[in-house]
Design an enzyme around this catalytic site. Sequence first.
Site, PDB file in Angstrom:
ATOM      1  N   LEU A 194       1.522  31.856  28.102  1.00 33.11           N
ATOM      2  CA  LEU A 194       1.791  32.576  29.350  1.00 33.11           C
ATOM      3  C   LEU A 194       0.927  31.998  30.473  1.00 33.11           C
ATOM      4  CD1 LEU A 194       1.827  36.078  27.677  1.00 33.11           C
ATOM      5  CD2 LEU A 194       3.804  34.989  28.781  1.00 33.11           C
TER       6      LEU A 194
ATOM      7  N   HIS B 280      -3.524  36.679  16.393  1.00 28.37           N
ATOM      8  CA  HIS B 280      -3.650  35.250  16.099  1.00 28.37           C
ATOM      9  C   HIS B 280      -4.214  35.096  14.694  1.00 28.37           C
ATOM     10  CE1 HIS B 280      -4.034  31.012  16.764  1.00 28.37           C
ATOM     11  NE2 HIS B 280      -5.333  31.033  16.549  1.00 28.37           N
TER      12      HIS B 280
ATOM     13  N   ASP C  62      -5.930  31.828  23.253  1.00 26.24           N
ATOM     14  CA  ASP C  62      -6.696  32.358  22.112  1.00 26.24           C
ATOM     15  C   ASP C  62      -8.196  32.428  22.383  1.00 26.24           C
ATOM     16  OD1 ASP C  62      -4.443  30.584  19.920  1.00 26.24           O
ATOM     17  OD2 ASP C  62      -4.298  32.585  20.793  1.00 26.24           O
TER      18      ASP C  62
HETATM   19  N1  LIG Z   1      -2.099  32.349  28.344  1.00 24.56           N
HETATM   20  C1  LIG Z   1      -1.966  32.657  27.050  1.00 24.56           C
HETATM   21  N2  LIG Z   1      -0.725  32.692  26.497  1.00 24.56           N
HETATM   22  C2  LIG Z   1      -0.604  33.018  25.185  1.00 24.56           C
HETATM   23  C3  LIG Z   1      -1.736  33.258  24.387  1.00 24.56           C
HETATM   24  C4  LIG Z   1      -3.017  33.216  25.008  1.00 24.56           C
HETATM   25  O1  LIG Z   1      -4.060  33.465  24.357  1.00 24.56           O
HETATM   26  N3  LIG Z   1      -3.090  32.918  26.330  1.00 24.56           N
HETATM   27  N4  LIG Z   1      -1.591  33.487  23.023  1.00 24.56           N
HETATM   28  C5  LIG Z   1      -0.300  32.993  22.543  1.00 24.56           C
HETATM   29  C6  LIG Z   1      -0.003  33.066  21.100  1.00 24.56           C
HETATM   30  N5  LIG Z   1      -0.443  31.793  20.531  1.00 24.56           N
HETATM   31  C7  LIG Z   1      -1.494  31.858  19.683  1.00 24.56           C
HETATM   32  O2  LIG Z   1      -2.004  32.940  19.342  1.00 24.56           O
HETATM   33  C8  LIG Z   1       0.200  30.570  20.869  1.00 24.56           C
HETATM   34  C9  LIG Z   1       1.586  30.546  20.998  1.00 24.56           C
HETATM   35  C10 LIG Z   1       2.213  29.347  21.331  1.00 24.56           C
HETATM   36  C11 LIG Z   1       1.489  28.189  21.539  1.00 24.56           C
HETATM   37  C12 LIG Z   1       2.207  26.935  21.962  1.00 24.56           C
HETATM   38  O3  LIG Z   1       1.724  25.828  21.785  1.00 24.56           O
HETATM   39  N6  LIG Z   1       3.386  27.135  22.578  1.00 24.56           N
HETATM   40  C13 LIG Z   1       4.165  26.019  23.159  1.00 24.56           C
HETATM   41  C14 LIG Z   1       5.590  26.061  22.642  1.00 24.56           C
HETATM   42  C15 LIG Z   1       5.586  26.170  21.134  1.00 24.56           C
HETATM   43  C16 LIG Z   1       6.975  26.625  20.645  1.00 24.56           C
HETATM   44  O4  LIG Z   1       7.813  26.980  21.487  1.00 24.56           O
HETATM   45  O5  LIG Z   1       7.158  26.631  19.411  1.00 24.56           O
HETATM   46  C17 LIG Z   1       4.261  26.226  24.661  1.00 24.56           C
HETATM   47  O6  LIG Z   1       4.166  27.409  25.104  1.00 24.56           O
HETATM   48  O7  LIG Z   1       4.503  25.235  25.321  1.00 24.56           O
HETATM   49  C18 LIG Z   1       0.117  28.227  21.410  1.00 24.56           C
HETATM   50  C19 LIG Z   1      -0.542  29.417  21.059  1.00 24.56           C
HETATM   51  C20 LIG Z   1       0.814  33.618  23.336  1.00 24.56           C
HETATM   52  N7  LIG Z   1       0.640  33.098  24.644  1.00 24.56           N
HETATM   53  N1  LIG Z   2      -0.526  31.662  17.816  1.00 19.15           N
HETATM   54  C1  LIG Z   2       0.269  32.820  17.597  1.00 19.15           C
HETATM   55  C2  LIG Z   2       0.612  32.947  16.147  1.00 19.15           C
HETATM   56  O1  LIG Z   2       0.534  31.998  15.394  1.00 19.15           O
HETATM   57  N2  LIG Z   2       1.012  34.155  15.777  1.00 19.15           N
HETATM   58  C3  LIG Z   2       1.367  34.398  14.399  1.00 19.15           C
HETATM   59  O2  LIG Z   2       2.784  34.392  14.279  1.00 19.15           O
HETATM   60  C4  LIG Z   2       3.097  35.132  13.100  1.00 19.15           C
HETATM   61  C5  LIG Z   2       4.235  36.032  13.437  1.00 19.15           C
HETATM   62  O3  LIG Z   2       4.727  36.562  12.231  1.00 19.15           O
HETATM   63  P1  LIG Z   2       5.781  37.779  12.318  1.00 19.15           P
HETATM   64  O4  LIG Z   2       6.896  37.289  13.205  1.00 19.15           O
HETATM   65  O5  LIG Z   2       6.187  38.005  10.901  1.00 19.15           O
HETATM   66  O6  LIG Z   2       5.060  38.941  12.922  1.00 19.15           O
HETATM   67  C6  LIG Z   2       1.852  35.941  12.727  1.00 19.15           C
HETATM   68  O7  LIG Z   2       1.243  35.388  11.590  1.00 19.15           O
HETATM   69  C7  LIG Z   2       0.955  35.775  13.940  1.00 19.15           C
HETATM   70  O8  LIG Z   2      -0.422  35.793  13.629  1.00 19.15           O
END
Ligand SMILES: Nc1nc2c(c(=O)[nH]1)N[C@@H](CN(C=O)c1ccc(C(=O)N[C@@H](CCC(=O)O)C(=O)O)cc1)CN2
Ligand SMILES: NCC(=O)N[C@@H]1O[C@H](COP(=O)([O-])[O-])[C@@H](O)[C@H]1O
Length: 294
Positions: A170, A201, A241
Amino acid sequence: MIWPLANFITIHDVHRDTLRKVRTRISAELIAYFKDGLYTNVATTIGYPHLGRRYVRISIEADLAQNLHNISRKPTLHTGTNLQALIDAQNTPSLPNTRIVLVLSNRKNARGLLRASNASPPIPTAHLSLPAFFKSNPGKSRDEYDLEIARLVLRAKPDAVVCAGWMHILGEGFLDVLKGARALDGEVVVLPREVPVINIHPALFGQFDGAGAVERGFEAFQKGEVDKLGVMVHRVIKEVDRGKPLIERVVEVVKGEAIDAYEERLHKVEWEVIVEATRIVLDEVKPPLSCDGV
Ligand SMILES: Nc1nc2c(c(=O)[nH]1)N[C@@H](CN(C=O)c1ccc(C(=O)N[C@@H](CCC(=O)O)C(=O)O)cc1)CN2
Ligand SMILES: NCC(=O)N[C@@H]1O[C@H](COP(=O)([O-])[O-])[C@@H](O)[C@H]1O
């Protein structure tokens, strides 16, 4: 039940009407299941006990490929199980006086959307992927996508936002809108208060930021590079994260075990901490009434 099998079992003499009914029911459930699971060319066998030993043979051509070797693993990741934990916790002592007002995904086939629609009562859903947004808004930016996501979210008037497998980073635009620091064009929404955003996470704070944390953490542990693994629910800030954890919980991991065994333990812990953390953040924005009602 659905068992992804490499071999076909021929169709027995299933009565035509039954087959049509069974197929209709199967197709919706299966397509959602397999498209979300990103499987392709899967031969599956559906056992419908009430049909006795009759089986129906179906081959599914999902629209996205996935290495077939994954098919042997139970597809537990990203199937909306954390959302399901929240759905099940609504209006229980774990999460009292709470209702999920919207389930939003950046993937139209996300399993979580099906879980929300199947909830009782059904939960409103929406989906908007980045590619779909770019296709229908040529020339617009990722920041403008984030603002559209913020618009969808705020229209549901949430007290808090929980990212549960939300795999899109985001941007500041989204976060500033939810903080009330930035207005959305054309919207006169004035936020009564900041809408906190939290995320689950599958790693401890500062360990394995970003996507693929389960696999990276497990590999590091097996190599002796880290001595513990776990899960956290943290506040969402611009840096991925890196937001302050609300809850961190160590998850047992065993040298030499298969990753599936670890994942199974991890998810069970996730389903607890996501409910606990959601309650913490909701109690912050809407403190529960004390006994004398103040
Ligand atoms: N600004 C933030 N946005 C999000 C966070 C955060 O801490 N700050 N947490 C994530 C969830 N997340 C890890 O917990 C995470 C999700 C996705 C990615 C990533 O590399 N996404 C790529 C696309 C990947 C895909 O579409 O499969 C991207 O957005 O370009 C990294 C970490 C939720 N958002
Ligand atoms: N970086 C974000 C990330 O990796 N999130 C992870 O995606 C899975 C979603 O599972 P679910 O769709 O079964 O809830 C969960 O394991 C969560 O921790």
